[in-house]
Design an enzyme around this catalytic site. Sequence first.
Site, mmCIF file in Angstrom:
data_model
loop_
_atom_site.group_PDB
_atom_site.id
_atom_site.type_symbol
_atom_site.label_atom_id
_atom_site.label_comp_id
_atom_site.label_asym_id
_atom_site.label_seq_id
_atom_site.Cartn_x
_atom_site.Cartn_y
_atom_site.Cartn_z
ATOM 1 N N HIS A 353 -89.909 -19.314 -49.350
ATOM 2 C CA HIS A 353 -89.106 -20.475 -49.740
ATOM 3 C C HIS A 353 -89.121 -20.780 -51.218
ATOM 4 O O HIS A 353 -88.483 -21.746 -51.649
ATOM 5 C CB HIS A 353 -89.598 -21.725 -49.014
ATOM 6 N N LYS A 532 -83.032 -35.987 -53.072
ATOM 7 C CA LYS A 532 -83.902 -34.842 -52.797
ATOM 8 C C LYS A 532 -85.257 -35.164 -53.393
ATOM 9 O O LYS A 532 -85.399 -36.162 -54.101
ATOM 10 C CB LYS A 532 -83.331 -33.569 -53.408
ATOM 11 N N ARG A 533 -86.282 -34.329 -53.107
ATOM 12 C CA ARG A 533 -87.566 -34.529 -53.745
ATOM 13 C C ARG A 533 -87.397 -34.552 -55.259
ATOM 14 O O ARG A 533 -86.515 -33.881 -55.800
ATOM 15 C CB ARG A 533 -88.536 -33.404 -53.338
ATOM 16 N N LYS A 538 -85.407 -29.612 -60.124
ATOM 17 C CA LYS A 538 -84.200 -30.208 -59.536
ATOM 18 C C LYS A 538 -83.446 -31.079 -60.544
ATOM 19 O O LYS A 538 -82.304 -31.454 -60.340
ATOM 20 C CB LYS A 538 -84.568 -31.009 -58.292
ATOM 21 N N THR A 640 -80.447 -27.305 -48.765
ATOM 22 C CA THR A 640 -79.664 -27.552 -47.564
ATOM 23 C C THR A 640 -78.916 -28.872 -47.730
ATOM 24 O O THR A 640 -77.883 -29.081 -47.087
ATOM 25 C CB THR A 640 -80.555 -27.633 -46.310
ATOM 26 N N LYS A 644 -75.013 -30.150 -46.508
ATOM 27 C CA LYS A 644 -74.669 -31.379 -45.784
ATOM 28 C C LYS A 644 -73.539 -32.123 -46.495
ATOM 29 O O LYS A 644 -72.618 -32.645 -45.858
ATOM 30 C CB LYS A 644 -75.891 -32.295 -45.687
HETATM 31 C C1 LIG Z 1 -81.683 -32.114 -46.272
HETATM 32 C C2 LIG Z 1 -82.863 -32.879 -46.669
HETATM 33 C C3 LIG Z 1 -83.692 -32.420 -47.698
HETATM 34 C C4 LIG Z 1 -83.394 -31.165 -48.491
HETATM 35 O O1 LIG Z 1 -82.552 -31.510 -49.576
HETATM 36 P P1 LIG Z 1 -82.332 -30.535 -50.807
HETATM 37 O O2 LIG Z 1 -81.275 -31.225 -51.591
HETATM 38 O O3 LIG Z 1 -81.850 -29.238 -50.252
HETATM 39 O O4 LIG Z 1 -83.613 -30.424 -51.530
HETATM 40 C C5 LIG Z 1 -84.787 -33.172 -48.046
HETATM 41 N N1 LIG Z 1 -85.076 -34.325 -47.413
HETATM 42 C C6 LIG Z 1 -84.292 -34.806 -46.429
HETATM 43 C C7 LIG Z 1 -84.659 -36.097 -45.792
HETATM 44 C C8 LIG Z 1 -83.174 -34.098 -46.017
HETATM 45 O O5 LIG Z 1 -82.415 -34.582 -45.021
#
Ligand SMILES: *Cc1c(COP(=O)(O)O)cnc(C)c1O
Length: 797
Positions: A353, A532-533, A538, A640, A644
Amino acid sequence: MARDEVAKTDFRDAILWHLTYTLGKDPDHAQVFDWRLALSHAVRDRIVDRWMTSTRETYRADAKRVYYLSMEFLIGRLLEDNIVNLQLADQAQAAIEGFGLNWREVLLDEPDAALGNGGLGRLAACFMESLATLGCPAYGYGIRYEHGLFRQSFVEGRQHEAPEDWLRQPNVWEFERPEARFTLGFGGQVTVRDCKTLWQPDHFVQAEAFDTPVVGWQGRWANTLRLWAGRAVDPFDLDRFNAGDFAAAAEAEALARTISRVLYPEDSTEKGKRLRLTQEYFFSAASIRDIIRRFEQDHTDLRLLPQRVAIQMNDTHPAVAAPELVRILHDERGLPFDEAVEITRGCVNYTNHTLLPEALESWDEGLFGDLLPRHLQIIDRIDDQDARAHPDRRNTARGDGKVRMGELSFIMSHRVNGVSALHTGLMKTTVFADQNRIWPDRIVNETNGVTPRRWLHSCNPRLSRLITDTIGEGWTADLERLAELAPFVEDAGWLDRFARVKAANKADLCDWVAREQGVMLNPDALFDVQIKRIHEYKRQHLNILEAIALWQEMRAHPSDDWTPRVKIFGGKAAPGYFFAKDIIRLINDVAAVINADAATNGKLQVLYLPNYNVTLAERLIPAADLSEQISTAGKEASGTGNMKFALNGALTIGTLDGANVEIRDLVGPENFFLFGLTADEAEARRTVPDHAAHAVAGDPRLSRAIEAIRGGTFSPGEPDRYAGIVANLTQADYFLVASDFADYWRAQREVDFAYADRKGWARMAALNVARSGWFSSDRTIRGYMRDIWEAESLLDQ
Ligand SMILES: *Cc1c(COP(=O)(O)O)cnc(C)c1O
């Protein structure tokens, strides 16, 4: 009475029955909480039959089973997911409203199960749902953390962490299995007697199973998520108790429970902590024993294991599962060592990952050998054999006093996969270049995906309805059918309906933000979202710098025709990641200044929503216009979140990183706002002396924005508050924020221009929806089943 009328009555009765007899509540005095539990029980009843049939069917077919081992499952709330997948939504809602309750309020009463940090854990949750939807016999294995990811709030702009207490309320979805326990050893000695190697651990804990059924779309199949909890072998020391030492009497139990107490709040940096390694071995070893136990119910020859068992390790956290399996096969079952290794390699696979060097797990051999002395020997022996067979190998699992989990996972695996095309390519040329040369067929790509049931159908009911009205049912389990929407973007009436869906979702979000935060958002503005984190790679700091520069520009040119914008942030920082916490505070400080400025009122707002989790993602994504996917190229394995957003009709502003590359290819470059250095260019830029200082000096907007931070515009009276961020941006700038700023600014102004043409924007957004069907996790899981597991569906397709 009509059929659905009967079903409705049944369901209503079922809820009342559970309220009375399971919960012992008088309906006249029941609270939302009680109704929610009663509803959950009524729903659960309808899962159980399906669950048992699926298990029986798997035994009958003697099918190959997939075991997904993951330290994290970020499942979120399950009630709505289950209701939707069982297609009970209409009757459940009717029943609940019939009792005079608010449907959303009941659903939202459920705690969000945050047994993960971010993308990796959420991927595991999406995979579980897709495995069930596809009818692939599978088990998820993980840890039943009493406290999931911490709850985040802000105190004077700074992140404050509070423990998450999701198990304080009864968890209706899980079934405790006190009979399914394994005793696991740690530490001790390894002895050789009669040519047999024997590990004699010196302390023991038990792993107790808790099972949660995971039901697929239309309730056709259900699998099990089995989470392990730590328990003491002898929970209570009566002698000590009788001697008056009450605390010591329960000490063993307290220690054992520590193992499953907390989720490590790290998402890509590993702390070399003993407890963490203990957790990893605890859940991996319990899972391996359970896998062998299940295999042996119907088979006697362990050499057949690879035909019946596929184990997927989600990152390296479960990597000790491989030497544990070798140990059991060889030490305990007497198979020759080489054969034990071959069998293990036939079963185990590994998903990588991250390429970030600091995030690749490695353990000090002293600690590892202290806790798992036999496993260290086994790893050494395999690594030695490997080194002899391939004398030109440079990267080995052992060396420098370390146990390297990535290398270990690689050499123990049948297949190793990356999570996007770009990432898999980089794996072959960077971290695993050496291994790839020796075993060129081992690395495969399986680009991540998300479950369309949760991430489109449930979270965005308006869009779901429009899609069904347009192309009919069936797309929920066959997401590539969204392509049938494409011709409709030329239909002005349809496009208008599409635009109204987004507007209504935005209005809902505005209402919620007004209620929860007391902030009134301009619903007509472009909703620009980065959730995101928080991590330097990022680049939330790139985003907030752009906000500062934009604010300054708006103030300098107040009469220009600015596209109004709301910038929304969400995300948690690891508690020990101080730079990330500074970024959080900076965003909050900038928000306070900009939002209070009458000069830019209604044109620019910045909002940081606390406690980002699955529930908040479900709320924000359907309301987003713009998706920020702005990582330094080469650093985001896949993402991911990006999928979305595209699926819910947000346009992406992004770099050529992770799955952004594939998103752009599929939705079309004209429907994607690209900027920034490529992965190769980024590598090259880092070698240019003073690249950051040059970038800052060459861009007046960037230097003004940094100057404002340095001068204390956002930290009045404390100009040094962000000295660390300023120094980083102007000096080392490993993540190339300064180098990418100018192009990011350009792309953002293209966004402004494009958004001013609302019809054109809606058309682009609709094409993003129509062309994102490939990002269903059903497609990803089919890929794993075909390329990695050689597993089959037990459902008629
Ligand atoms: C989808 C999701 C992530 C992953 O987000 P990235 O933008 O791909 O880092 C992290 N936390 C939650 C709660 C999510 O639903």
